[in-house]
Motif scaffolding. Structure first.
Motif, PDB file in Angstrom:
ATOM      1  N   LYS A   1      13.308 -13.462  -2.151  1.00  0.00           N
ATOM      2  CA  LYS A   1      11.906 -13.574  -1.715  1.00  0.00           C
ATOM      3  C   LYS A   1      11.321 -14.462  -2.679  1.00  0.00           C
TER       4      LYS A   1
ATOM      5  N   ILE B   1       5.792  -9.286  -6.842  1.00  0.00           N
ATOM      6  CA  ILE B   1       4.360  -8.936  -6.408  1.00  0.00           C
ATOM      7  C   ILE B   1       3.891 -10.479  -6.081  1.00  0.00           C
TER       8      ILE B   1
ATOM      9  N   ASP C   1      -1.060 -12.572  -2.274  1.00  0.00           N
ATOM     10  CA  ASP C   1      -1.476 -11.985  -0.913  1.00  0.00           C
ATOM     11  C   ASP C   1      -1.421 -10.476  -1.023  1.00  0.00           C
ATOM     12  N   GLY C   2      -0.807  -9.889  -2.043  1.00  0.00           N
ATOM     13  CA  GLY C   2      -0.887  -8.251  -2.041  1.00  0.00           C
ATOM     14  C   GLY C   2       0.496  -7.686  -1.546  1.00  0.00           C
ATOM     15  N   SER C   3       1.421  -8.648  -0.979  1.00  0.00           N
ATOM     16  CA  SER C   3       2.599  -8.186  -0.390  1.00  0.00           C
ATOM     17  C   SER C   3       3.498  -8.223  -1.636  1.00  0.00           C
ATOM     18  N   TYR C   4       4.759  -7.378  -1.396  1.00  0.00           N
ATOM     19  CA  TYR C   4       5.598  -7.167  -2.595  1.00  0.00           C
ATOM     20  C   TYR C   4       7.125  -6.800  -1.798  1.00  0.00           C
ATOM     21  N   GLU C   5       7.900  -7.024  -2.837  1.00  0.00           N
ATOM     22  CA  GLU C   5       9.431  -6.765  -2.261  1.00  0.00           C
ATOM     23  C   GLU C   5      10.021  -6.230  -3.576  1.00  0.00           C
TER      24      GLU C   5
ATOM     25  N   THR D   1      10.739  -2.026  -5.447  1.00  0.00           N
ATOM     26  CA  THR D   1       9.617  -1.056  -6.065  1.00  0.00           C
ATOM     27  C   THR D   1      10.021  -0.651  -7.564  1.00  0.00           C
TER      28      THR D   1
END
Length: 219
Positions: free
Chosen positions: A7, A40, A43-47, A49
């Motif tokens: 990503k 992070i 746009d606020g999306s993430y990969e 945790t």
């Protein structure tokens, strides 16, 4: 980590800025160990945790500051009680997270990401090393190097060749130990530099050709 690296490389190709958060220290109990990565995007999306709950909420909050300053940062937290969302896990450890901005024009860092993705696809091993003294980064881009098992280097530590040479010399031992962690090294002027050193080892591949009863039993 494969999804995180893929990503991050994809984001660099589309000129997006990201923030990579890595657990660099964990003492006591915690939901994820040292070396865990969390990417992070603006746009606020993430990969990935970092472990959920309060810790992940604080990491997302801190990442907003890194997007604004485009400078690395560190976050320390003590996990008390049930700090992990939707689980019964009790966490009582201290955790420290390092944040690094991923800039699409940082060719050295993009080269490191490419190397990591390639290693995960084709196999291999090496050391991923990051300077975690945030003030040392300045405007130089990421102070990060990947040294593969043959000693080939991708990226760099900003001219600290003596440290890279020492890492290369101790690479076999560090790969054998397999444990990521913080370490101090002295640069050429005698100053101590804090690094996060991560052994990277891909899973081996086994290809089996044929669909008969022998191949079936091998599988």
């Amino acid at each position: 980590m494969e999804g995180v690296y893929n990503k991050a490389l994809e984001a660099a190709g589309t000129k997006q800025v990201g923030v990579l958060a890595t657990i660099i220290r964990l003492t006591g109990s915690g939901p994820r160990g040292a070396g865990t990565k969390f990417l992070i995007m603006e746009d606020g999306s993430y990969e990935g945790t970092i472990g959920g709950g309060l810790l992940e909420a604080e990491v997302l909050k801190k990442a907003k500051n890194v997007f604004t300053t485009l400078k690395p940062a560190r976050l320390s937290m003590s996990l008390m009680g049930k700090d992990v969302a939707e689980t019964d896990m009790i966490c009582g450890g201290d955790v420290e997270v390092f944040f690094e901005p991923l800039l699409p024009n940082d060719e050295d860092r993009i080269g490191v990401l490419r190397k990591l993705v390639e290693l995960q696809k084709r196999g291999g091993s090496g050391l991923l090393v990051t300077v975690v003294d945030a003030e040392r980064w300045g405007n130089k881009g990421g102070l990060k190097v990947f040294i593969d098992s043959n000693g080939e280097r991708t990226g760099g530590l900003g001219g600290m060749k003596n440290i890279e040479d020492e890492l290369r010399r101790t690479l076999p031992r560090r790969l054998q130990e397999r444990e990521p962690g913080l370490a101090f090294f002295e640069n050429s002027t005698g100053e101590k530099v804090e690094l996060f050193v991560e052994p990277v080892l891909s899973d081996p591949f086994l290809y089996i050709f044929g669909g008969g009863h022998v191949s079936s039993q091998i599988v």
